[in-house]
Design a protein around this motif. Structure first.
Motif, PDB file in Angstrom:
ATOM      1  N   TYR A   1       0.821  -1.214   0.000  1.00  0.00           N
ATOM      2  CA  TYR A   1       0.000   0.000   0.000  1.00  0.00           C
ATOM      3  C   TYR A   1       0.859   1.271   0.000  1.00  0.00           C
ATOM      4  CZ  TYR A   1      -4.003  -2.979   1.128  1.00  0.00           C
ATOM      5  OH  TYR A   1      -4.987  -3.931   1.078  1.00  0.00           O
ATOM      6  N   MET A   2       2.143   1.152   0.325  1.00  0.00           N
ATOM      7  CA  MET A   2       2.980   2.340   0.484  1.00  0.00           C
ATOM      8  C   MET A   2       3.033   3.223  -0.768  1.00  0.00           C
ATOM      9  SD  MET A   2       4.719   4.171   2.528  1.00  0.00           S
ATOM     10  CE  MET A   2       5.025   3.104   3.946  1.00  0.00           C
ATOM     11  N   PRO A   3       3.184   2.681  -1.982  1.00  0.00           N
ATOM     12  CA  PRO A   3       3.218   3.566  -3.154  1.00  0.00           C
ATOM     13  C   PRO A   3       1.937   4.387  -3.319  1.00  0.00           C
ATOM     14  CG  PRO A   3       4.086   1.403  -3.717  1.00  0.00           C
ATOM     15  CD  PRO A   3       3.474   1.278  -2.364  1.00  0.00           C
TER      16      PRO A   3
ATOM     17  N   PHE B   1       4.567   1.062  -9.631  1.00  0.00           N
ATOM     18  CA  PHE B   1       5.456  -0.097  -9.626  1.00  0.00           C
ATOM     19  C   PHE B   1       6.901   0.329  -9.388  1.00  0.00           C
ATOM     20  CE2 PHE B   1       2.491  -2.803 -12.520  1.00  0.00           C
ATOM     21  CZ  PHE B   1       1.550  -2.826 -11.492  1.00  0.00           C
ATOM     22  N   GLU B   2       7.295   1.431  -9.972  1.00  0.00           N
ATOM     23  CA  GLU B   2       8.655   1.921  -9.776  1.00  0.00           C
ATOM     24  C   GLU B   2       8.882   2.308  -8.321  1.00  0.00           C
ATOM     25  OE1 GLU B   2      11.749   5.285 -11.621  1.00  0.00           O
ATOM     26  OE2 GLU B   2       9.642   5.230 -12.260  1.00  0.00           O
ATOM     27  N   LEU B   3       7.885   2.958  -7.717  1.00  0.00           N
ATOM     28  CA  LEU B   3       7.994   3.318  -6.300  1.00  0.00           C
ATOM     29  C   LEU B   3       8.056   2.074  -5.426  1.00  0.00           C
ATOM     30  CD1 LEU B   3       5.476   6.309  -6.038  1.00  0.00           C
ATOM     31  CD2 LEU B   3       7.973   6.418  -5.892  1.00  0.00           C
ATOM     32  N   ALA B   4       7.219   1.083  -5.731  1.00  0.00           N
ATOM     33  CA  ALA B   4       7.209  -0.141  -4.941  1.00  0.00           C
ATOM     34  C   ALA B   4       8.566  -0.827  -4.975  1.00  0.00           C
ATOM     35  CB  ALA B   4       6.126  -1.086  -5.457  1.00  0.00           C
TER      36      ALA B   4
ATOM     37  N   THR C   1       5.979   7.138   8.509  1.00  0.00           N
ATOM     38  CA  THR C   1       6.318   6.032   9.411  1.00  0.00           C
ATOM     39  C   THR C   1       5.124   5.090   9.477  1.00  0.00           C
ATOM     40  OG1 THR C   1       6.960   5.392  11.653  1.00  0.00           O
ATOM     41  CG2 THR C   1       5.623   7.396  11.445  1.00  0.00           C
ATOM     42  N   ASN C   2       5.363   3.817   9.197  1.00  0.00           N
ATOM     43  CA  ASN C   2       4.292   2.821   9.094  1.00  0.00           C
ATOM     44  C   ASN C   2       4.327   1.905  10.314  1.00  0.00           C
ATOM     45  OD1 ASN C   2       2.268   1.119   8.203  1.00  0.00           O
ATOM     46  ND2 ASN C   2       3.570   0.021   6.766  1.00  0.00           N
ATOM     47  N   PHE C   3       3.882   2.426  11.460  1.00  0.00           N
ATOM     48  CA  PHE C   3       3.877   1.591  12.660  1.00  0.00           C
ATOM     49  C   PHE C   3       2.776   0.534  12.607  1.00  0.00           C
ATOM     50  CE2 PHE C   3       1.912   5.756  13.432  1.00  0.00           C
ATOM     51  CZ  PHE C   3       0.582   5.397  13.658  1.00  0.00           C
ATOM     52  N   GLY C   4       1.797   0.700  11.707  1.00  0.00           N
ATOM     53  CA  GLY C   4       0.735  -0.291  11.575  1.00  0.00           C
ATOM     54  C   GLY C   4       1.239  -1.630  11.078  1.00  0.00           C
TER      55      GLY C   4
END
Length: 542
Positions: free
Chosen positions: A366-368, A427-430, A458-461
């Motif tokens: 999900y980050m991108p 896709f490039e970001l991933a 920051t992805n503490f989840g």
């Protein structure tokens, strides 16, 4: 043959020192130019230090675990020809030729001899040099018993004892007075006393009694290898490191770890306590003044020492994180805005794109999507993509969108930066995020890859949790924290009525520097981000 000394190079912008974590070579090893010879941890990253020469390792000047300032000599090499000027040449000037006709030895014999140096440098490991300093011994005067005349700790001790004996017999006093030789309980530990006496002496902490009561037998070695951190533990536990039993070896010498020191000290204290319980009579009761303050004792510190707590050096990346967090929290007034996005459509979009990403050997998270949504928010609310320069009394609004992604590692939180997010596809970001995160966990990031960020995530989840109060990566102005995407109850309108249904949601925690960003602007930014996450087709324009 020339001896070259190699100094710790500048391993990153602004780095003044580093901890030599491990040697990758040993004396006598043949190395090639650019071959890594040591791992050094700076306050930014773990880096490999390459050799500047083709040659043979002559001597290591630093022990593993030591902090080394940039520019200090850490290793020397024997090279066959002149190298570049990265090191210091220490080849001696040749002696004048003898005119004695009997001295007609071939010149090749002199060429094959070990090179002398103007400083009379002797080949000895750092531990032997340290011991020589403690005993007041000139290491250059010690006859080495190792290969090529290498001086060991035993050689230093023998020389010190011989110097004491000759001084008492000859009465010579024209040289510097050496420091006292160590007693049996001092060997290997400077002026520290061991918890167990050697050679039957009565040492502190009731060691003889402890041994007699079933405690561990002291090893009584003459030489022990250990890191500085382990020696510190031994000092704190009042243990002679030469007495600690061990089955580990390095370079043929006994090697002791902090765990072994603690286990040995615990066993001694347990045996001593058992003996004291059996032999110590009950003390006579004494009168205590009810109004008096309790007498100060060392019981608290003794209990702390006996607890076996581990002491970990506060330096390197961990120290840098601490200083950065302190600076940020005490400089920028933090305000955190919380909200929750309903991400049904985002979950479906990712599921639809995962097979295509897999065909391109890309792991799509999900980050991108979040990164693209953040860029949309930053474009509409640019003050969250800014830096306050207090000295100049100006706010610099950044035109680049370089997002730092916090990654949890064994050494602490590291924040690699993805540059120009607005110019890259999902896709490039991933692919780039996955690569940076993997190298961050392996401590293989370059310092430049953690610089230049304009906004952080920051992805503490990913570990577990919903909301937090993230600390801004100063001098940035904002940071967004992501909770776990999970099904939670939400209110939905259906057929003109409201009902509570389960739906995937993403909790958001946005911390801002309130000197630059107002609360209303922060809320508007969060709304823009949530709009893109709830309607991922809008990201096609980003």
């Amino acid at each position: 043959m020339t001896v070259k000394e190699f100094k710790l190079p500048d391993v990153g912008e602004g780095v003044a020192e580093g901890e030599l974590v491990s040697w990758l070579v040993a004396p006598g090893d043949r190395v090639a130019e650019d071959q890594p010879v040591a791992e050094v941890e700076t306050d930014k990253a773990l880096v490999e230090v390459p050799s500047s020469y083709d040659g043979t390792v002559e001597e290591l000047f630093v022990e593993e675990g030591e902090m080394v300032p940039v520019g200090d000599v850490i290793i020397s090499f024997r090279v066959d020809e002149d190298g570049d000027d990265a090191g210091t040449e220490v080849e001696a000037e040749p002696e004048p030729a003898s005119t004695d006709e009997s001295a007609s030895e071939p010149a090749t014999e002199a060429a094959d001899a070990e090179p002398d140096t103007p400083s009379g440098r002797t080949f000895a490991p750092p531990s032997a040099r340290r011991l020589a300093r403690e005993l007041g011994v000139d290491v250059a005067a010690v006859d080495g018993s190792g290969p090529g005349g290498r001086v060991s700790e035993a050689d230093v001790r023998a020389h010190a004892e011989g110097a004491d004996g000759s001084a008492s017999s000859d009465g010579a006093d024209d040289g510097p007075e050496p420091r006292p030789s160590p007693t049996p309980t001092d060997v290997g530990s400077g002026d520290r006393k061991s918890a167990v006496s050697k050679r039957g002496a009565n040492g502190p902490a009731g060691s003889s009694t402890a041994t007699a009561a079933g405690g561990p037998e002291p090893a009584g070695r003459e030489t022990t290898l250990a890191t500085p951190a382990t020696r510190k533990v031994a000092r704190e536990r009042d243990v002679d490191i030469d007495d600690v039993p061990t089955d580990e070896t390095r370079d043929g010498e006994a090697f002791v770890t902090a765990d072994a020191v603690n286990a040995y000290a615990d066993a001694l204290e347990s045996a001593a306590a058992s003996t004291a319980t059996e032999t110590t009579p009950e003390p006579e009761p004494t009168d205590v003044d009810a109004g008096a303050e309790p007498a100060a004792t060392d019981a608290a510190s003794a209990d702390a020492t006996a607890s076996g707590d581990e002491t970990v050096p506060y330096r390197g990346v961990r120290r840098t994180i601490g200083k950065q967090m302190e600076r940020s929290k005490f400089t920028a007034p933090h305000v955190t805005h919380h909200d929750t996005a309903e991400v049904d459509a985002l979950v479906e979009a990712r599921a639809d794109l995962k097979p295509t990403a897999a065909e391109r050997d890309v792991k799509l998270t999900y980050m991108p999507f979040v990164m693209k949504a953040i860029v949309a928010g930053l474009k509409q609310h640019p003050y969250l993509n800014s830096e306050l320069r207090e000295d100049e009394e100006e706010i610099v609004v950044k035109k680049e969108y370089n997002l730092g992604i916090a990654v949890a590692t064994d050494a602490g939180l590291m924040v690699p930066v993805v540059d120009n997010v607005d110019e890259k596809g999902l896709f490039e970001l991933a692919d780039e995020v996955n690569d940076l995160a993997a190298r961050a966990r392996e401590r293989k990031l370059k310092p430049a890859e953690m610089q230049g960020g304009t906004f952080s995530i920051t992805n503490f989840g990913a570990i577990g949790g919903e909301y937090a109060t993230p600390i801004i990566n100063y001098p940035e102005t904002a940071i967004l924290g992501l909770g776990a995407i999970e099904e939670r109850p939400v209110v939905r309108e259906r057929d003109g009525a409201s009902e509570v249904v389960p739906a995937p949601t993403l909790p958001l925690s946005l911390s801002i520097d309130h000197r630059v960003v107002d609360g209303a602007v922060a809320a508007e930014f969060a709304n823009t981000v949530m709009e893109r996450l709830e309607n991922p087709l809008l990201l096609l324009n980003e």
